[in-house]
Structures are given as C-alpha cells and as structure tokens.
Design a protein around this motif. Structure first.
Motif, PDB file in Angstrom:
ATOM      1  N   LEU A 230      36.799  47.366  39.749  1.00 62.52           N
ATOM      2  CA  LEU A 230      35.997  46.279  40.301  1.00 62.52           C
ATOM      3  C   LEU A 230      35.086  45.675  39.232  1.00 62.52           C
ATOM      4  N   ILE A 231      35.127  44.354  39.125  1.00 66.16           N
ATOM      5  CA  ILE A 231      34.277  43.628  38.173  1.00 66.16           C
ATOM      6  C   ILE A 231      33.159  42.883  38.896  1.00 66.16           C
ATOM      7  N   LYS A 232      33.509  42.185  39.961  1.00 64.50           N
ATOM      8  CA  LYS A 232      32.508  41.396  40.682  1.00 64.50           C
ATOM      9  C   LYS A 232      33.076  40.965  42.023  1.00 64.50           C
ATOM     10  N   HIS A 233      32.220  40.367  42.843  1.00 65.73           N
ATOM     11  CA  HIS A 233      32.694  39.753  44.073  1.00 65.73           C
ATOM     12  C   HIS A 233      32.265  38.294  44.108  1.00 65.73           C
ATOM     13  N   ILE A 234      32.928  37.523  44.952  1.00 69.75           N
ATOM     14  CA  ILE A 234      32.629  36.101  45.118  1.00 69.75           C
ATOM     15  C   ILE A 234      32.338  35.845  46.584  1.00 69.75           C
ATOM     16  N   ASP A 235      31.282  35.112  46.857  1.00 64.57           N
ATOM     17  CA  ASP A 235      30.940  34.725  48.222  1.00 64.57           C
ATOM     18  C   ASP A 235      31.622  33.402  48.565  1.00 64.57           C
ATOM     19  N   TYR A 236      31.652  33.098  49.838  1.00 68.24           N
ATOM     20  CA  TYR A 236      32.123  31.796  50.286  1.00 68.24           C
ATOM     21  C   TYR A 236      31.125  30.710  49.888  1.00 68.24           C
ATOM     22  N   PRO A 237      31.585  29.489  49.668  1.00 68.41           N
ATOM     23  CA  PRO A 237      30.639  28.382  49.528  1.00 68.41           C
ATOM     24  C   PRO A 237      29.804  28.252  50.804  1.00 68.41           C
ATOM     25  N   ARG A 238      28.513  27.967  50.625  1.00 69.26           N
ATOM     26  CA  ARG A 238      27.628  27.913  51.783  1.00 69.26           C
ATOM     27  C   ARG A 238      26.734  26.680  51.737  1.00 69.26           C
ATOM     28  N   ASN A 281      36.047  33.085  33.683  1.00 68.14           N
ATOM     29  CA  ASN A 281      36.420  32.949  32.277  1.00 68.14           C
ATOM     30  C   ASN A 281      37.700  33.688  31.917  1.00 68.14           C
ATOM     31  N   GLU A 282      38.218  34.502  32.834  1.00 66.83           N
ATOM     32  CA  GLU A 282      39.407  35.301  32.544  1.00 66.83           C
ATOM     33  C   GLU A 282      40.208  35.501  33.818  1.00 66.83           C
ATOM     34  N   PRO A 283      41.510  35.725  33.688  1.00 69.93           N
ATOM     35  CA  PRO A 283      42.301  36.059  34.866  1.00 69.93           C
ATOM     36  C   PRO A 283      41.898  37.438  35.390  1.00 69.93           C
ATOM     37  N   LEU A 284      41.750  37.558  36.706  1.00 70.73           N
ATOM     38  CA  LEU A 284      41.405  38.826  37.342  1.00 70.73           C
ATOM     39  C   LEU A 284      42.244  38.986  38.607  1.00 70.73           C
ATOM     40  N   TYR A 285      42.235  40.204  39.119  1.00 73.13           N
ATOM     41  CA  TYR A 285      43.043  40.523  40.298  1.00 73.13           C
ATOM     42  C   TYR A 285      42.167  40.537  41.548  1.00 73.13           C
ATOM     43  N   PRO A 286      42.459  39.688  42.519  1.00 69.96           N
ATOM     44  CA  PRO A 286      41.657  39.676  43.748  1.00 69.96           C
ATOM     45  C   PRO A 286      42.129  40.732  44.743  1.00 69.96           C
ATOM     46  N   PHE A 287      41.190  41.283  45.494  1.00 71.71           N
ATOM     47  CA  PHE A 287      41.535  42.182  46.595  1.00 71.71           C
ATOM     48  C   PHE A 287      40.444  42.090  47.657  1.00 71.71           C
ATOM     49  N   TYR A 302      36.890  40.504  46.285  1.00 71.39           N
ATOM     50  CA  TYR A 302      36.528  41.221  45.070  1.00 71.39           C
ATOM     51  C   TYR A 302      37.490  40.823  43.960  1.00 71.39           C
ATOM     52  N   LEU A 303      37.044  41.007  42.720  1.00 67.95           N
ATOM     53  CA  LEU A 303      37.892  40.750  41.556  1.00 67.95           C
ATOM     54  C   LEU A 303      37.885  41.977  40.648  1.00 67.95           C
ATOM     55  N   ALA A 304      39.042  42.307  40.113  1.00 69.25           N
ATOM     56  CA  ALA A 304      39.195  43.519  39.314  1.00 69.25           C
ATOM     57  C   ALA A 304      39.988  43.231  38.044  1.00 69.25           C
ATOM     58  N   ARG A 305      39.757  44.066  37.028  1.00 68.33           N
ATOM     59  CA  ARG A 305      40.633  44.128  35.853  1.00 68.33           C
ATOM     60  C   ARG A 305      41.604  45.274  36.046  1.00 68.33           C
TER      61      ARG A 305
END
Length: 329
Positions: A230-238, A281-287, A302-305
């Motif tokens: 796990l690298i980070k998560h992204i929220d929905y636009p609000r 800035n880089e390709p990551l794997y969403p889950f 979530y985004l992962a390497r």
C-alpha cells in the motif's frame, strides 16, 4: 535471504479463525458458525496434529443487526493506544470488545498471544481472494499464501502488504504472533454468495492443512511472492461546501482491481459526465476499488506498488516437530 536457506520457526500450536469482525460481511459469519457446529470433529482431528483451533465470532451485536459495527469500527480498534490507554465508562462497544478479544487471543505483542490469527472478511470490490498482512517478511504468512496459490489455481489470489508499524497496526489479525486478514470479493455487504463462501471455506481448510503439515515437520521450499505494498489512498471528488461526493469511479476502472493504473488514465466520472484522470506520478495498482464500506472513510480506492519478495524455505524447529521430516515439492 536465499531461497534455499532453511529458516526454522516455532510450531504453530494455537490458531484462531475469526468471523463477524464486521457484522455484515457474511461469508466469515456463516463459515465460523458452520465450523462451530462441527467443532468436536475439528478438535478431534486437530488434536492428532498437535494444533488447537479457536473459532471466534468477533462482534455478535453487529452480526445480529447485520451492520458493519455498532459504535465504531472494531477492525480499527487494535492499535497499541486503543488497547492500553485509560478507558471511560462511555467507551464505544467495539473498544471494549477489542480489549476482550485482546485478552482472549493476546495480549498483542506478548509470548502468550496465539500463534496465528486468520480474520475473515468480505469486500464489495472485485479483488478475488487476498491475504492482507502488516509484514512482507512474515514467512509463515508468505508460505500460507503460496500454499493457497498452489491449491486453488482457479482463484485469483494476491498478497497485500500494509506497511504500518506494530504499535499502529489496527486490525484483529495483528493480535497474533502471525496474522492476516483473508479478504474475499466481490460480495455485497449483508449478502452471502455461494461461490464466495465456498472459496473462503476452501481457503480456510487449506490454511489449516498447511499448519498441520508445517507442525508435522514438512519442509516448505523457498520461492518468490509478488507483494502489493500500500502506497496511498484516493478519496472521491467532493463539493467544497457540502462535502458530498461529486463523481463515481469511472466505468473503465470499475472492477479492475490490480490492473495497472497509469497517469492520465480515467479515474472518476462526475455526475455531470466529465472524466477525471489519475494525476499520479507513477503507474500503481488499484485495489478496494469502490468498496462500499469505505465511503464513510473517504476512500475511493487504494494504490499499491508491486514487487517480488524472496521467500526462504522453512521448517518447524527440530526440537518441537516431534515427527519425521518430510519435504514438499
């Protein structure tokens, strides 16, 4: 660490299988209930293999209400602070229950803790079967993962690594000496799907069989595991004023968990029809894409390497195995 180097590890005498940590994730609820019906048979089989299996229904009130939790998320209640700080008379139910489970299965971080915790979960996301753990160097969890991959070749199985310090590890599986969440989806919360339930049941059976093999002295050969960290998560636009979401996961991304997301790929589609792209800035794997329970947490995905980890061969410590050594090809 070399693949062929044999690491000797203590026997796994006590294993906990937990369901209902989230009361509306029904595969684990019904599987543990079913195992409890068969507990006498299970105990008799496991006694022969020198492993004790503890079956736990973690959050009965939430199960009865078919809710994720009653007051607060039980599976975020096992940090060092939550388990050890002074507690008030009006503490949330799940904080009290977390301390009860810690006393039953732990204490967390102590020599008395159970050897392995497998906590059963469902996700609405299209993730297949995932093992989620806090360490990418826990060879017990890694070898269980490899065993499930071998025994369940038709099921997509992945290893997710939450790189979080021990004191901040927050979930029930962190109470054991070794532990992981077994996550299966897609399945709507409050619903049980036969194929998802069956995959969970088979996965738990293979996990327990692996423990028996390990305790009997089997040598598990080394190899490699692809780990999603796990690298980070992204929220929905609000909306800046109401904080309501203004977009949904883009159709091109929906259900594509673990498919590489590149910068400028479609990420969201606004309710007015505009496509918003991924600005990383880089390709990551969403889950956990569009996980239903994560709207309240402000998480769209979530985004992962992904990287490859070398896993050494392992065997139970010789003075504890008590059986003739065998080798698994």
């Amino acid at each position: 660490m070399e693949v062929d180097q044999v690491v000797r590890l203590p026997r796994l005498s006590r294993v906990a299988v937990c369901g209902g940590t989230h009361g509306n994730e029904l595969s684990g609820v019904y599987l543990v209930k079913e195992l409890l019906k068969e507990e006498r048979k299970v105990m008799e089989e496991d006694e022969k293999k020198l492993v004790s299996v503890l079956l736990v229904l973690s959050n009965l009130p939430a199960m009865q209400q078919c809710h994720r939790y009653v007051d607060t998320d039980l599976n975020r209640s096992f940090t060092h602070a939550t388990l050890n700080d002074p507690i008030s008379d009006v503490a949330p139910y799940e904080v009290i229950r977390a301390r009860e489970l810690n006393a039953m299965l732990g204490p967390k971080g102590s020599p008395e803790a159970v050897d392995l915790v497998c906590d059963l979960h469902n996700t609405t996301a299209n993730m297949g079967l995932c093992l989620i753990a806090y360490s990418d160097r826990d060879w017990i969890c890694m070898h269980i993962f490899r065993h499930l991959q071998r025994e369940m070749p038709d099921t997509p199985i992945r290893f997710i690594h939450f790189d979080i310090a021990d004191k901040e590890s927050f979930s029930l599986d962190s109470v054991g000496k070794h532990g992981f969440a077994l996550e299966l989806g897609p399945q709507p919360h409050g619903v049980v799907r036969s194929n998802i339930y069956t995959a969970m049941k088979v996965g738990v059976q293979h996990m327990l069989n692996w423990v028996r093999l390990f305790n009997s002295g089997t040598v598990f050969e080394g190899g490699f595991v692809d780990v999603y960290t796990l690298i980070k998560h992204i929220d929905y636009p609000r909306d800046s004023e109401t904080h309501n979401i203004t977009a949904a996961i883009h159709p091109h991304l929906q259900d594509r968990d673990f498919c590489l997301l590149h910068p400028e790929d479609p990420l969201f589609q606004t309710f007015s029809g505009e496509t918003l792209t991924y600005k990383g800035n880089e390709p990551l794997y969403p889950f956990f894409i569009n996980e239903g329970a994560y709207y309240e947490k402000g998480i769209a995905l979530y985004l992962a390497r992904k990287r490859r980890v070398v896993v050494p061969a392992i065997q139970v410590q010789p003075e504890q195995q008590g059986f003739a050594s065998k080798k698994e090809e």
